[in-house]
Design a protein around this motif. Structure first.
Motif, PDB file in Angstrom:
ATOM      1  N   GLY A 179       0.880  -1.283  -0.080  1.00  0.00           N
ATOM      2  CA  GLY A 179      -0.236  -0.060  -0.041  1.00  0.00           C
ATOM      3  C   GLY A 179       0.826   1.059  -0.022  1.00  0.00           C
ATOM      4  O   GLY A 179       0.378   2.324  -0.294  1.00  0.00           O
ATOM      5  N   HIS A 180       2.157   0.951   0.333  1.00  0.00           N
ATOM      6  CA  HIS A 180       2.845   2.433   0.549  1.00  0.00           C
ATOM      7  C   HIS A 180       3.955   2.600  -0.680  1.00  0.00           C
ATOM      8  O   HIS A 180       4.589   3.474  -0.563  1.00  0.00           O
ATOM      9  CB  HIS A 180       3.599   2.432   1.783  1.00  0.00           C
ATOM     10  N   ILE A 181       3.641   1.972  -1.921  1.00  0.00           N
ATOM     11  CA  ILE A 181       4.492   2.412  -3.108  1.00  0.00           C
ATOM     12  C   ILE A 181       4.197   3.547  -3.483  1.00  0.00           C
ATOM     13  O   ILE A 181       3.055   4.160  -3.466  1.00  0.00           O
ATOM     14  CB  ILE A 181       4.404   1.163  -4.210  1.00  0.00           C
ATOM     15  N   SER A 194      -3.557  11.165   1.911  1.00  0.00           N
ATOM     16  CA  SER A 194      -3.900  11.077   3.469  1.00  0.00           C
ATOM     17  C   SER A 194      -2.742  10.075   4.347  1.00  0.00           C
ATOM     18  O   SER A 194      -3.251   9.935   5.661  1.00  0.00           O
ATOM     19  CB  SER A 194      -5.397  10.264   3.557  1.00  0.00           C
ATOM     20  N   CYS A 195      -1.772   9.793   3.682  1.00  0.00           N
ATOM     21  CA  CYS A 195      -0.692   9.055   4.431  1.00  0.00           C
ATOM     22  C   CYS A 195      -0.099   9.834   5.207  1.00  0.00           C
ATOM     23  O   CYS A 195       0.694  10.635   4.688  1.00  0.00           O
ATOM     24  CB  CYS A 195      -0.021   7.827   3.567  1.00  0.00           C
ATOM     25  N   PRO A 196       0.276   9.758   6.358  1.00  0.00           N
ATOM     26  CA  PRO A 196       1.037  10.712   7.195  1.00  0.00           C
ATOM     27  C   PRO A 196       2.642  10.628   7.161  1.00  0.00           C
ATOM     28  O   PRO A 196       3.227  11.373   7.330  1.00  0.00           O
ATOM     29  CB  PRO A 196       0.622  10.226   8.832  1.00  0.00           C
ATOM     30  N   PHE A 197       3.023   9.192   6.412  1.00  0.00           N
ATOM     31  CA  PHE A 197       4.399   9.030   6.225  1.00  0.00           C
ATOM     32  C   PHE A 197       4.731   9.492   4.579  1.00  0.00           C
ATOM     33  O   PHE A 197       5.956   9.701   4.552  1.00  0.00           O
ATOM     34  CB  PHE A 197       4.429   7.502   6.460  1.00  0.00           C
ATOM     35  N   HIS A 198       3.835   9.327   3.730  1.00  0.00           N
ATOM     36  CA  HIS A 198       4.209   9.580   2.331  1.00  0.00           C
ATOM     37  C   HIS A 198       3.031  10.493   1.761  1.00  0.00           C
ATOM     38  O   HIS A 198       1.849  10.124   1.742  1.00  0.00           O
ATOM     39  CB  HIS A 198       4.296   8.326   1.509  1.00  0.00           C
ATOM     40  N   GLN A 199       3.547  11.649   1.042  1.00  0.00           N
ATOM     41  CA  GLN A 199       2.551  12.234   0.437  1.00  0.00           C
ATOM     42  C   GLN A 199       1.708  11.615  -0.540  1.00  0.00           C
ATOM     43  O   GLN A 199       0.526  11.878  -0.984  1.00  0.00           O
ATOM     44  CB  GLN A 199       3.223  13.631  -0.099  1.00  0.00           C
ATOM     45  N   ASN A 200       2.422  10.925  -1.375  1.00  0.00           N
ATOM     46  CA  ASN A 200       1.506  10.188  -2.717  1.00  0.00           C
ATOM     47  C   ASN A 200       2.032   8.802  -2.724  1.00  0.00           C
ATOM     48  O   ASN A 200       2.487   8.370  -3.683  1.00  0.00           O
ATOM     49  CB  ASN A 200       2.328  11.153  -3.904  1.00  0.00           C
ATOM     50  N   CYS A 201       1.795   8.125  -1.644  1.00  0.00           N
ATOM     51  CA  CYS A 201       1.825   6.394  -1.791  1.00  0.00           C
ATOM     52  C   CYS A 201       0.341   6.087  -2.351  1.00  0.00           C
ATOM     53  O   CYS A 201      -0.796   6.896  -2.128  1.00  0.00           O
ATOM     54  CB  CYS A 201       2.244   5.965  -0.442  1.00  0.00           C
ATOM     55  N   LEU A 202       0.293   5.130  -2.661  1.00  0.00           N
ATOM     56  CA  LEU A 202      -1.114   4.372  -3.057  1.00  0.00           C
ATOM     57  C   LEU A 202      -2.151   4.525  -2.024  1.00  0.00           C
ATOM     58  O   LEU A 202      -3.325   4.816  -2.274  1.00  0.00           O
ATOM     59  CB  LEU A 202      -0.809   2.815  -3.421  1.00  0.00           C
TER      60      LEU A 202
HETATM   61 ZN    ZN Z   1       2.164   5.615   2.940  1.00  0.00          ZN
END
Ligand code: ZN
Length: 297
Positions: A159-161, A175-183
């Protein structure tokens, strides 16, 4: 008949069941995911009641939200690691179940469990290399390579690619707090709700949200196809219950692959290449049972 247990440990609820098979349950309970003390306390209580009623449970299989330690040789096997879920970091889940219930425990991620269920009873029977992706509140992926569930350093975090993000077409920051543009940040049910101000389930089938969703999911799938070479892709989870998405995702995958992969399984049979789970929404719990059964094999 031997009695088995299954736990589908999700971020919003834990589904626990006992039975002789996933389609022959003698009891099932849904427990909201609140604090580890409260939720795991109720899980233990349910299985203790079942043991008192029916006697010994052979083994319990657990499919859990992550990240979790799935390495049987690790001192933290069966622990929740640094999950973003508040209060659930560094919790020894499998240890507690073993200690309180005195049973063998099979353990893996929720998506690997669902993949195992699909391999045993669903749409991945006889297939040694496949992916199971769940698109719900979050996005997670698992599956098999060479007939074995995919592990490694930890477990896949599909999910985080990272996904190319055209901010002029889609200004939503992710919406991911770790990555701006992950899946997950761009295409999870949570992201859809944040972007459009309402849950995906309430958006009409012809809303532009679905074309965007199909495009992002297809980017993810194309990357998995190129890296893992799956023979089939199973898409489950609440968002994929919007059945209009399947033809849109298939079309986008073909378009994004271009003519590069000239493989009949994809170019001529895309409808049987990208499919929903054969077990529907039961894949997760069935997979937990499959993990329990695997303890006896
Ligand atoms: Zn992510």
């Amino acid at each position: 008949m031997a009695l088995w247990g299954g736990i589908e440990a999700g971020g919003t609820k834990f589904v626990c069941a006992v039975g002789t098979a996933p389609d022959k349950l003698s009891a099932e309970i849904r427990i909201p995911t609140t604090t580890p003390d409260e939720t795991l306390g109720q899980v233990v209580e349910f299985f203790q009641q079942q043991q008192a009623l029916h006697g010994e449970i052979e083994a319990i299989g657990i499919g859990a939200f992550g990240p979790v330690d799935v390495n049987p040789d690790s001192s933290k096997f069966g622990w929740f690691l640094n999950t973003p879920k508040p209060g659930w970091q560094q919790v020894d889940f499998v240890g507690l179940v073993k200690r309180e219930l005195g049973v063998r425990v099979g353990f893996d991620t929720d998506v690997n469990a669902a993949a195992l269920g699909e391999h045993r009873w669903g749409n991945a029977q006889g297939i040694e290399n496949f992916i199971y992706l769940t698109v719900g509140t979050g996005i997670g992926g698992g599956g098999m390579i060479g007939g074995k569930l995919i592990h490694g350093l930890l477990h896949p975090e599909m999910g985080h690619i990272l996904i190319p993000h055209d901010r002029s077409a889609d200004p939503f920051p992710g919406s991911c707090p770790f990555h701006q543009n992950c899946l997950e940040g761009l295409a999870s049910g949570f992201a859809m709700e944040k972007r459009w101000g309402q849950k995906g389930v309430s958006l009409p089938a012809d809303h532009p949200a679905w074309a965007l969703e199909a495009r992002y999911l297809a980017v993810g799938l194309v990357n998995y196809i190129f890296t893992l070479s799956p023979q089939r892709i199973i898409l489950g989870g609440g968002v994929m219950e919007q059945k209009q998405l399947f033809p849109m995702v298939r079309e986008q995958v073909l378009e994004q692959l271009g003519s590069y992969l000239d493989v009949p399984a994809i170019t001529q049979n895309i409808d049987s290449y990208i499919v929903p789970p054969g077990l529907g929404s039961h894949a997760g719990l069935a997979g937990a049972f499959a993990l329990a059964l695997a303890m006896a094999e």
